[in-house]
Design a protein around this motif. Sequence first.
Motif, PDB file in Angstrom:
ATOM      1  N   GLU A  50       0.840  -1.198   0.000  1.00 36.83           N
ATOM      2  CA  GLU A  50       0.000   0.000   0.000  1.00 36.83           C
ATOM      3  C   GLU A  50       0.877   1.251   0.000  1.00 36.83           C
ATOM      4  O   GLU A  50       1.907   1.315   0.667  1.00 36.83           O
ATOM      5  N   ASP A  54      -2.844   5.217  -1.966  1.00 42.80           N
ATOM      6  CA  ASP A  54      -3.866   4.185  -1.772  1.00 42.80           C
ATOM      7  C   ASP A  54      -4.635   4.480  -0.489  1.00 42.80           C
ATOM      8  O   ASP A  54      -5.869   4.489  -0.475  1.00 42.80           O
ATOM      9  N   ASN A  55      -3.903   4.731   0.568  1.00 41.36           N
ATOM     10  CA  ASN A  55      -4.523   5.005   1.858  1.00 41.36           C
ATOM     11  C   ASN A  55      -5.376   6.265   1.814  1.00 41.36           C
ATOM     12  O   ASN A  55      -6.496   6.292   2.334  1.00 41.36           O
ATOM     13  N   HIS A  58      -8.664   5.898  -0.151  1.00 40.26           N
ATOM     14  CA  HIS A  58      -9.605   4.991   0.491  1.00 40.26           C
ATOM     15  C   HIS A  58     -10.202   5.587   1.765  1.00 40.26           C
ATOM     16  O   HIS A  58     -11.001   4.923   2.446  1.00 40.26           O
ATOM     17  N   SER A  62     -14.226  10.520   1.180  1.00 36.57           N
ATOM     18  CA  SER A  62     -13.100  10.622   0.254  1.00 36.57           C
ATOM     19  C   SER A  62     -12.730  12.073  -0.030  1.00 36.57           C
ATOM     20  O   SER A  62     -13.606  12.913  -0.214  1.00 36.57           O
ATOM     21  N   THR A  69     -10.506   6.419  -7.099  1.00 36.43           N
ATOM     22  CA  THR A  69      -9.237   5.889  -6.603  1.00 36.43           C
ATOM     23  C   THR A  69      -8.376   5.468  -7.786  1.00 36.43           C
ATOM     24  O   THR A  69      -8.842   5.401  -8.921  1.00 36.43           O
ATOM     25  N   ASP A  71      -7.195   2.443  -7.895  1.00 39.18           N
ATOM     26  CA  ASP A  71      -7.163   0.985  -7.740  1.00 39.18           C
ATOM     27  C   ASP A  71      -7.009   0.264  -9.079  1.00 39.18           C
ATOM     28  O   ASP A  71      -6.287  -0.730  -9.190  1.00 39.18           O
TER      29      ASP A  71
END
Length: 490
Positions: A50, A54-55, A58, A62, A69, A71
């Motif tokens: 991570e 990413d953190n 998420h 938001s 994101t 992702d």
Amino acid sequence: MTWIIFSKIFICILFTSGVSSKYFPPSIDFGVATSAYQIEGAWNVDGRGESIWDNFTHTIPSPIANGDTGDVACDSYDKYEEDVRLIAALGVKYYRFSISWSRVLPTGYSNDINLKGLEYYKNLTLQIKKFGMIPVVTLYHWDLPQRLREDGIDWINIDLVQHFVNYSRIVIEHLPEVGIWLTINEPKQVCHYSYGNGRFAPGIKSSGLLEYQCAYVLLKTHAAVYHMYKEEFPNYEAKMAIAPDCQWVKPLTDKPADIAAAYRQLEFWCGLYYQPIFSGDWPYEVKTRIALRSIMEHYNQSRLPQFDQQEIEYIRGTSDFIAVNHYVTLLVSDVDEGPDDVTSFENDMRTNWTFYPSVNQGANGFTVNPWGIRKVINWLHEQYGKQDILITEVGISDNGTSLNDDFRISFYTGMYCNILEAVETDNINVFGVIAWSYIDNFEWLDGYTMHFGMYHIDFSDADRKRVPKKSVEFFQNLTTKRYLNCEDEL
């Protein structure tokens, strides 16, 4: 006074009405750019750890438009071969991409190497070379491993220096095919937006305090990587630099106070990261302003960490050329001194700025004034001497509703014509221009609402199909014919 010299520079950089040649010399190569978090996706695939982005994305609620994101992003982790083919078809020489630190070292620590991550970047680099292009690799484009952050090791902790060196050594050793190395992308964004106003990951708000500690650690980190590279890889021919962004500023009026304000803003936004590397130490204007404000605000010492002489010598000269990202021109004026009970970067800089007016603008509100790029590279030349210059990013956003991006073609025509004018008329040694971006991607706080690419992606499409915009044909013509009609662009 320094601002008087700056005003003379404004006067002395004269622009002629047309270029002496409409053809780009063979000494200038073209390229396109991306970054790992913005395009790769596969955020938890094949051992990747991570990152702070990413953190951050998420987080609930938001901080990103529409809760977007990275992702999946452009799914370039799975589609890198297609991407390289499409980039090669543009006819460019450079493909600039970045390494995801947490894909190579999932925890950020060098004793935890993800071989699949290294294999991915090896395959990507070899694919770029296969198509006759030069890989331009950025070691850090904002995605610090989250584990390091949780352990208190980030851009305000001097311990990060050695961890970044260890990471960089592993990447450099495994990628001897790289043609140009860039250590850190846009250090101002890393420090001002991540540790100043807190808008970027990891979201720390410490304006005028920790953002300067970040700048101090970041510059020492860059220098340490540069020295490691030169000492441990003497047979590598690739050059190395850092890639700050530098936006042009024009005084609101010809009053001395506004001219001085424009000078200050350039020093705080650009000189803060260029001068220690190319001239040594912080810019004088930055040092004196922060020292003055620190006294006013009743601090025992300047809030700006000081370099000792050994550090000055260690950092100075740690770049083989000047790299610069440029997007927009600003209109700047002087303002009254801020209250002495408020510590902030803005009070230190003491300016007011707006986008320079233009009839055209990108979807993100950035106005279009292509002559700014010529001003910037002339200023860099005036400040730091005759250096080779690589323009590592230049681009404009659309809103994603049309493939007929004529305004992008106009934008790039204006920018490239002004770069050509700087080369031919001002004798500035630009050896490459890299466009942002090859493809629509995750645009940080704006998520997928801003589209900088020459290739469109519908991010609701699971296949992430790459669809060419009109600017693709423009770039193919530019790189093939190396010709632009510049009569109306200067």
